[in-house]
Design a protein around this motif. Structure first.
Motif, short mmCIF file in Angstrom:
data_model
loop_
_atom_site.label_atom_id
_atom_site.label_comp_id
_atom_site.label_asym_id
_atom_site.label_seq_id
_atom_site.Cartn_x
_atom_site.Cartn_y
_atom_site.Cartn_z
N HIS A 74 0.81 -1.21 0.00
CA HIS A 74 0.00 0.00 0.00
C HIS A 74 0.85 1.27 0.00
O HIS A 74 0.32 2.35 -0.23
CB HIS A 74 -0.96 0.00 1.19
N VAL A 78 1.62 4.33 4.93
CA VAL A 78 0.17 4.13 4.88
C VAL A 78 -0.24 3.33 6.12
O VAL A 78 0.43 2.38 6.52
CB VAL A 78 -0.26 3.40 3.59
N THR A 99 -3.62 7.41 3.86
CA THR A 99 -2.44 7.74 3.07
C THR A 99 -1.87 9.06 3.57
O THR A 99 -2.58 10.07 3.60
CB THR A 99 -2.82 7.86 1.58
N TYR A 107 -3.70 13.02 6.62
CA TYR A 107 -3.91 11.81 5.83
C TYR A 107 -5.14 12.01 4.93
O TYR A 107 -5.97 12.87 5.20
CB TYR A 107 -4.20 10.61 6.74
#
Length: 187
Positions: A74, A78, A99, A107
């Protein structure tokens, strides 16, 4: 009937309907350390401008949240945010991938319900975390502030005051802030 915690989970992870004037700009925590955000949390405070939140806030309860590094595929930094709750007699979980953005503690994630991108800002220390989520269009932005604690019950009453100040600084009304009860059913 769905457990009140399922509503809490929905508020934490997705958008809802409601309108609020634009709040203060999201805070930047330049000293944010991602490792302080990792681990087991309990969602112990919440406020949103969503109309359905105001209608359902009296039946919310404390839920379990786990923040962990996501699988390497990912990407770097993350995180997986998983919330566990009871729905009737069944234990359920919902997860989103956070993210990291350029600003420490900022994020983005995709709502598991709408698929739309949402912004999340986190301020934390080792005992509690303040989260602020924004989603929607310029005409109708939705806002959510959440308080996580390492314990199911807040040990320091000053943290409630800090959360209240945090939420009202974002433009969320003090009278809508909820510190839901711990039903003892959070796993």
């Amino acid at each position: 009937m769905a457990a009140p915690c399922s509503l809490w989970m929905a508020l934490v992870l997705l958008g809802a309907l409601g309108v609020l004037p634009a709040p203060a700009r999201a805070s930047e925590q330049h000293s944010f350390q991602q490792d302080q955000f990792l681990g087991r949390w309990f969602s112990v405070g919440l406020v949103s401008n969503a109309n359905w939140f105001r209608e359902k806030k009296d039946i919310l309860s404390v839920c379990l949240v786990v923040v962990a590094p996501a699988a390497p595929e990912h990407g770097q930094g993350v995180l997986s945010l998983t919330t566990g709750f009871l729905r009737g007699d069944e234990y359920e979980t919902r997860s989103v991938l956070l993210t990291p953005m350029d600003t420490p503690g900022h994020y983005t994630y995709n709502s598991i319900y709408s698929g739309r991108k949402q912004d999340l800002w986190v301020e934390t220390d080792s005992e509690y975390a303040l989260l602020y989520t924004v989603w929607g269009t310029d005409e109708s932005k939705f806002h959510l502030a959440t308080l996580y604690s390492r314990t199911e019950t807040l040990q320091d009453p000053a943290v409630k005051d800090k959360f209240t100040d945090f939420a009202t600084a974002k433009g969320l009304p003090k009278e809508d802030i909820v510190f839901p009860p711990n039903t003892g059913k959070c796993m």
